[in-house]
Design a protein around this motif. Sequence first.
Motif, PDB file in Angstrom:
ATOM      1  N   SER A 191     -43.666  52.410 -68.474  1.00  0.00           N
ATOM      2  CA  SER A 191     -43.875  53.851 -68.315  1.00  0.00           C
ATOM      3  C   SER A 191     -42.843  54.493 -67.394  1.00  0.00           C
ATOM      4  N   MET A 192     -41.994  53.684 -66.749  1.00  0.00           N
ATOM      5  CA  MET A 192     -41.074  54.215 -65.748  1.00  0.00           C
ATOM      6  C   MET A 192     -40.137  55.279 -66.320  1.00  0.00           C
ATOM      7  N   LYS A 193     -39.658  55.073 -67.546  1.00  0.00           N
ATOM      8  CA  LYS A 193     -38.718  56.026 -68.136  1.00  0.00           C
ATOM      9  C   LYS A 193     -39.404  57.300 -68.626  1.00  0.00           C
ATOM     10  N   LYS A 194     -40.736  57.257 -68.736  1.00  0.00           N
ATOM     11  CA  LYS A 194     -41.455  58.392 -69.311  1.00  0.00           C
ATOM     12  C   LYS A 194     -42.129  59.276 -68.275  1.00  0.00           C
ATOM     13  N   ILE A 195     -42.113  58.849 -67.016  1.00  0.00           N
ATOM     14  CA  ILE A 195     -42.874  59.607 -66.007  1.00  0.00           C
ATOM     15  C   ILE A 195     -42.304  61.002 -65.793  1.00  0.00           C
ATOM     16  N   TRP A 196     -41.014  61.206 -66.166  1.00  0.00           N
ATOM     17  CA  TRP A 196     -40.412  62.527 -65.976  1.00  0.00           C
ATOM     18  C   TRP A 196     -40.683  63.460 -67.143  1.00  0.00           C
ATOM     19  N   GLU A 197     -41.293  62.941 -68.227  1.00  0.00           N
ATOM     20  CA  GLU A 197     -41.569  63.765 -69.389  1.00  0.00           C
ATOM     21  C   GLU A 197     -42.761  64.683 -69.124  1.00  0.00           C
ATOM     22  N   ARG A 198     -42.713  65.839 -69.751  1.00  0.00           N
ATOM     23  CA  ARG A 198     -43.800  66.816 -69.565  1.00  0.00           C
ATOM     24  C   ARG A 198     -45.091  66.328 -70.214  1.00  0.00           C
ATOM     25  N   PHE A 199     -46.187  66.496 -69.501  1.00  0.00           N
ATOM     26  CA  PHE A 199     -47.531  66.138 -69.943  1.00  0.00           C
ATOM     27  C   PHE A 199     -47.768  64.635 -69.989  1.00  0.00           C
ATOM     28  N   TYR A 200     -46.765  63.848 -69.564  1.00  0.00           N
ATOM     29  CA  TYR A 200     -46.980  62.398 -69.637  1.00  0.00           C
ATOM     30  C   TYR A 200     -47.857  61.936 -68.470  1.00  0.00           C
ATOM     31  N   LYS A 201     -48.830  61.113 -68.802  1.00  0.00           N
ATOM     32  CA  LYS A 201     -49.691  60.507 -67.798  1.00  0.00           C
ATOM     33  C   LYS A 201     -49.824  59.027 -68.134  1.00  0.00           C
ATOM     34  N   THR A 202     -49.665  58.192 -67.125  1.00  0.00           N
ATOM     35  CA  THR A 202     -49.826  56.759 -67.365  1.00  0.00           C
ATOM     36  C   THR A 202     -51.299  56.453 -67.606  1.00  0.00           C
TER      37      THR A 202
ATOM     38  N   ARG B  68     -55.192  58.141 -65.890  1.00  0.00           N
ATOM     39  CA  ARG B  68     -56.090  59.012 -66.649  1.00  0.00           C
ATOM     40  C   ARG B  68     -57.523  58.989 -66.111  1.00  0.00           C
ATOM     41  N   GLY B  69     -57.879  57.855 -65.545  1.00  0.00           N
ATOM     42  CA  GLY B  69     -59.240  57.797 -65.027  1.00  0.00           C
ATOM     43  C   GLY B  69     -59.413  58.577 -63.743  1.00  0.00           C
ATOM     44  N   LYS B  70     -58.315  58.699 -62.946  1.00  0.00           N
ATOM     45  CA  LYS B  70     -58.414  59.352 -61.650  1.00  0.00           C
ATOM     46  C   LYS B  70     -57.946  60.785 -61.692  1.00  0.00           C
ATOM     47  N   ASP B  71     -56.930  61.046 -62.508  1.00  0.00           N
ATOM     48  CA  ASP B  71     -56.262  62.348 -62.471  1.00  0.00           C
ATOM     49  C   ASP B  71     -56.904  63.309 -63.457  1.00  0.00           C
ATOM     50  N   LYS B  72     -58.143  63.697 -63.187  1.00  0.00           N
ATOM     51  CA  LYS B  72     -58.824  64.597 -64.105  1.00  0.00           C
ATOM     52  C   LYS B  72     -58.230  65.999 -64.070  1.00  0.00           C
ATOM     53  N   LYS B  73     -57.712  66.406 -62.912  1.00  0.00           N
ATOM     54  CA  LYS B  73     -57.193  67.770 -62.772  1.00  0.00           C
ATOM     55  C   LYS B  73     -55.694  67.851 -62.978  1.00  0.00           C
ATOM     56  N   GLY B  74     -55.041  66.744 -63.173  1.00  0.00           N
ATOM     57  CA  GLY B  74     -53.589  66.742 -63.327  1.00  0.00           C
ATOM     58  C   GLY B  74     -53.146  67.357 -64.642  1.00  0.00           C
ATOM     59  N   THR B  75     -51.955  67.924 -64.612  1.00  0.00           N
ATOM     60  CA  THR B  75     -51.404  68.548 -65.830  1.00  0.00           C
ATOM     61  C   THR B  75     -50.308  67.712 -66.458  1.00  0.00           C
ATOM     62  N   GLY B  76     -49.806  66.721 -65.747  1.00  0.00           N
ATOM     63  CA  GLY B  76     -48.700  65.934 -66.270  1.00  0.00           C
ATOM     64  C   GLY B  76     -47.368  66.647 -66.160  1.00  0.00           C
ATOM     65  N   LEU B  77     -47.304  67.707 -65.357  1.00  0.00           N
ATOM     66  CA  LEU B  77     -46.078  68.489 -65.213  1.00  0.00           C
ATOM     67  C   LEU B  77     -45.426  68.335 -63.839  1.00  0.00           C
ATOM     68  N   GLY B  78     -46.121  67.739 -62.888  1.00  0.00           N
ATOM     69  CA  GLY B  78     -45.615  67.686 -61.516  1.00  0.00           C
ATOM     70  C   GLY B  78     -44.275  67.016 -61.387  1.00  0.00           C
ATOM     71  N   LEU B  79     -44.137  65.810 -61.933  1.00  0.00           N
ATOM     72  CA  LEU B  79     -42.873  65.082 -61.814  1.00  0.00           C
ATOM     73  C   LEU B  79     -41.772  65.732 -62.649  1.00  0.00           C
ATOM     74  N   SER B  80     -42.139  66.372 -63.765  1.00  0.00           N
ATOM     75  CA  SER B  80     -41.138  67.101 -64.555  1.00  0.00           C
ATOM     76  C   SER B  80     -40.541  68.234 -63.738  1.00  0.00           C
ATOM     77  N   ILE B  81     -41.398  68.939 -63.011  1.00  0.00           N
ATOM     78  CA  ILE B  81     -40.927  70.037 -62.154  1.00  0.00           C
ATOM     79  C   ILE B  81     -40.033  69.493 -61.040  1.00  0.00           C
ATOM     80  N   VAL B  82     -40.447  68.382 -60.437  1.00  0.00           N
ATOM     81  CA  VAL B  82     -39.639  67.756 -59.380  1.00  0.00           C
ATOM     82  C   VAL B  82     -38.253  67.390 -59.917  1.00  0.00           C
ATOM     83  N   LYS B  83     -38.212  66.766 -61.092  1.00  0.00           N
ATOM     84  CA  LYS B  83     -36.932  66.359 -61.702  1.00  0.00           C
ATOM     85  C   LYS B  83     -36.032  67.556 -61.953  1.00  0.00           C
TER      86      LYS B  83
END
Length: 476
Positions: free
Chosen positions: A412-423, A427-442
């Motif tokens: 999953s390392m190469k995909k963590i920067w993709e939008r909406f991607y969640k490992t 998924r079990g913990k990040d109920k409120k996450g959007t999968g956009l945080g790391l994309s914005i950081v990048k």
Amino acid sequence: MKHSLYLKFILAYMIFGFLSFFTIAVFSSQMTLNYLTGQEAEDLYREANYISSNFVRNYYSDAADSRSLNTIHSHFQALSTYLGADIWLLNTDGTVLVNSAGGYSSESATIIEDFDPTDMGSNYYMIGDFYGMFRENTLSVAAPVTYNFKPRGYVLIHLPMSVLTGERDALLNITYMTLLFIFAFSLLVLGVFTFAVYRPLLKITSAARQYAEGNFSYALEITGEDEIGQLAATLNYMAHELGETDEYQKKFVANISHDFRSPLTSIKGYVEAILDGTIPPEMQEKYLRIVLMETERLNKLTSGLLTLNSFDTKKNRLDITDFDINAVIKDTVASFEGRCTARHISMELLFDARQQFVSADMGKIQQVMYNLLDNAIKFSPDNSVITIETTLRHEKVFISVKDQGVGIPRNSMKKIWERFYKTDSSRGKDKKGTGLGLSIVKEIIASHGEHINAISTEGVGTEFIFTLPRVHTEEE
């Protein structure tokens, strides 16, 4: 037709070759003959003057007798063989005294009644049958024989024009063969061009048409290290990237539809249940809080998409200033104090200097730190430590955020920067996450012209490291 331009070029080339032969055959042929005639006339005129001065003048200075003419005739025959031309001696009245082509006879002299040396005009030669004396065109050159400053006769040299036309044809045959060789060689070059350039261009055109129609799986089968091969490789790479982009867009639409549909469905269901009385009044506050939470999630998702869109459209302008990155980190860490205290998570700050100034957009770097710390806290276990460190190397400030969380799987390392991607582990913990945080950081770090990397081991933790340009202070 797609081949019409090339066929027109071939036709034009064949016409050019034909016109080249025609031009040489018509214009160059006559020009060559004129040049050879002029050169031969000059040579023969010099010979005629030499004969006039060295062999004939004495005849007019001494008593004219048959013995002298016989001697001249012998000389004329020898020179005629050498020159390949007839040599005559004429009196001013047109009487042929000596003719190298026939036997000498003083009783049967030929008289050219129409002979007039002025017929040659300003030239010293004429071309024709020489007053009907020859059956073919002949180059006739005349040199006067003078004695006591008066013309006594003329030395004439006659060369058949067939000799000159033969020389011309021999030269033109060489020219024809050379031109034919050049034309054949050019056809070979054209053939090489067809196979090396034209046919690959047709394949490239066909591939471009396929790509324009959306068929990105079409393979352009052209290999080579030249410019055509590089172009084909570039197009294949472009098609691959476009294909992945197309797949990404489909996945993007599917993800965003899913992420919007879930909270909207939840909000719609709870609101309808409250309105129709399914949820009793004493339970409405609980479910209204759930609706509020889902609304905040939608707002966060929308804000993230707008942020990424501002980077995509190149409209996001950076407000570059010089600031202390250590102070920004401290302020950002302070905003997570409540969450960390509740879970007994401690923040360890390791700075290699009391102040470390960098040049960047402070607001966006704060957003980067917030997203990285939010992720670190979210995926860290209780009673763990999150380490934030700044170090200076080669005029770059390296900022590190390291947690002791679940880690990121290697695939999953190469995909963590993709939008909406969640490992899967998130998924079990990040109920409120959007999968956009790391994309914005990048995107923020990339817009600064810097780099960010992630190092992670499952079950051990994850470390994010990014760089910013250092700024020298007055104290330094």
